[in-house]
Design a protein around this motif. Structure first.
Motif, PDB file in Angstrom:
ATOM      1  N   HIS A  18     -23.682  35.870  17.453  1.00  0.00           N
ATOM      2  CA  HIS A  18     -25.038  35.892  17.723  1.00  0.00           C
ATOM      3  C   HIS A  18     -24.942  36.861  19.098  1.00  0.00           C
ATOM      4  O   HIS A  18     -26.263  37.725  18.679  1.00  0.00           O
ATOM      5  N   VAL A  20     -23.505  39.292  19.254  1.00  0.00           N
ATOM      6  CA  VAL A  20     -23.280  40.763  19.260  1.00  0.00           C
ATOM      7  C   VAL A  20     -24.776  41.054  18.268  1.00  0.00           C
ATOM      8  O   VAL A  20     -24.832  42.074  18.524  1.00  0.00           O
ATOM      9  N   GLY A 310     -18.453  31.600  12.938  1.00  0.00           N
ATOM     10  CA  GLY A 310     -19.750  32.590  12.469  1.00  0.00           C
ATOM     11  C   GLY A 310     -21.118  31.796  12.798  1.00  0.00           C
ATOM     12  O   GLY A 310     -21.376  31.667  14.354  1.00  0.00           O
TER      13      GLY A 310
HETATM   14  C1  MEV Z   1     -22.676  35.344  11.653  1.00  0.00           C
HETATM   15  O1  MEV Z   1     -21.087  34.952  10.969  1.00  0.00           O
HETATM   16  C2  MEV Z   1     -22.690  35.863  12.873  1.00  0.00           C
HETATM   17  C3  MEV Z   1     -23.720  35.896  14.026  1.00  0.00           C
HETATM   18  O2  MEV Z   1     -23.418  36.742  15.416  1.00  0.00           O
HETATM   19  C4  MEV Z   1     -24.872  36.906  12.921  1.00  0.00           C
HETATM   20  C5  MEV Z   1     -24.143  38.796  13.038  1.00  0.00           C
HETATM   21  O3  MEV Z   1     -23.230  38.590  13.357  1.00  0.00           O
HETATM   22  O4  MEV Z   1     -24.724  38.960  11.868  1.00  0.00           O
HETATM   23  C6  MEV Z   1     -24.367  35.276  13.808  1.00  0.00           C
END
Ligand code: MEV
Length: 353
Positions: A18, A20, A310
């Motif tokens: 998130h 990121v 995730g």
């Molecule tokens: C999903 O695996 C990771 C998130 O940071 C979404 C993204 O980076 O695109 C929630």
């Protein structure tokens, strides 16, 4: 040529999901759960693809030519080169067939095209759980095809890995449109990687394989909806949410430094605290779920701090297993998680690519 196996691991995000999205660092590591591609020669000119984990066993007609593949504007356009009648509807089977057609069409030497091959992939990476199953498939496939073409060898040099990573990234583009490239980078190189949006993933040199339990709550989630929910919260409370993002980014940066240091002292103690803190910050963003909290209560009772990995909202969590923890303790936590209806995978993060 004799049959051979090429394999590649799945991945988990350790820190930084998130945040990121807002330009902060994230750290991901390879899992000891892998995909294994067995390639066997044929003499009848057929291309058989068998993927028992997703109930695919099919023989493709002609592969697209390398020239036709090279002329595509985007790897995902490979579907236009195949007969629509032969392709399954949306889903992992369709994605896998398109990835195979793209990579095999681009990479297979003429002699193997003429004689044919059977590719069977078994994957221990759960599909659709955010654990990089498509990248594990893409990397093992790219490695196998490049080896058949004599472009990678058992020597396994840095240049050869780079080539595998580049082709696997195109496979990921077939599967996901505009992926960041982190999943195929982790699956190719293994270990731990730090990444920020818009720059290439940075491998964190030292090996610190870390025991974890991955728990799939089996609660379906939508990454898109979760990312949108965080954005709406940030629109309402920009200063507060930005400071949460900064805090998550700081945890990821700190972990990246420690993973890069071969002599990192008290790494385990540090990670145990950081995992709990990162989860609390993600919960503050509203992306936890009662199933994830239940998982955390169970694993905490076994002295295994856990966080979602995730997008959250269900999906997977990872718990750190004490390095000195007994196998019986891991079995006990898995039995309790299974009793809740969750899938439990004891694995190691940070191993080989
Ligand atoms: C999903 O695996 C990771 C998130 O940071 C979404 C993204 O980076 O695109 C929630």
């Amino acid at each position: 040529w004799p049959p051979f196996v090429a394999s590649a691991p799945g991945k988990a995000i350790l820190f930084g999901e998130h945040a990121v999205v807002y330009g902060k660092a994230a750290v991901a590591g390879s899992l000891s759960m892998r995909a294994y591609a067995l390639v066997t020669p044929r003499t009848d000119g057929l291309m058989r693809l068998c993927l028992p984990d997703i109930d695919i066993d099919t023989t493709l007609g002609a592969l697209p030519s390398a020239a036709a593949i090279a002329s595509l504007a985007h790897p995902g356009d490979v579907a236009t080169l195949l007969s629509a009648a032969l392709l399954p509807q949306e889903g992992p089977g369709r994605t896998a067939m398109l990835t195979f057609a793209y990579l095999a069409g681009a990479l297979l030497p003429a002699s193997v095209r003429q004689s044919g091959l059977t590719l069977c992939v078994r994957s221990l990476v759960p599909v659709g759980a955010g654990l990089g199953s498509s990248a594990a498939f893409s990397v093992s496939l790219a490695a196998a095809l490049l080896r058949l073409g004599g472009r990678v060898s058992a020597a396994d040099s840095a240049e050869e890995r780079q080539l595998v990573d580049q082709w696997a990234f195109r496979g990921e583009q077939v599967a996901h449109g505009t992926p960041s490239g982190i999943d195929n980078a982790v699956a190719t190189h293994g270990g731990f990687l730090a990444y920020t949006r818009g720059s290439s993933p940075r491998q964190l040199g030292a090996a610190h394989p870390t025991r974890v339990v991955i728990c799939d709550t089996r609660v379906p989630k939508s990454t898109r909806a979760l990312v949108a929910g965080v954005r709406a919260l940030r629109d309402q409370h920009p200063a507060a949410i930005d400071s949460i993002m900064d805090a998550i980014g700081a945890l990821a940066e700190d972990a990246a430094q420690r993973f890069a240091d071969p002599s990192a002292e008290r790494l385990e103690d540090h990670l145990r605290g950081a995992v709990a803190l990162n989860h609390a910050l993600l919960a503050a963003l509203g992306v936890s779920h009662p199933a994830l909290e239940r998982m955390r209560v169970i694993s905490a009772a076994h002295k295994m701090p856990a966080k979602l990995t995730g997008a959250g909202g269900g999906g997977c969590a990872l718990a750190l297993v004490p390095q000195a923890g007994a196998a019986s303790e891991v079995a006990a936590v898995c039995a309790e998680l299974a009793a809740e209806g969750f899938a439990c995978y004891p694995t190691v993060v940070g191993g080989a690519g």
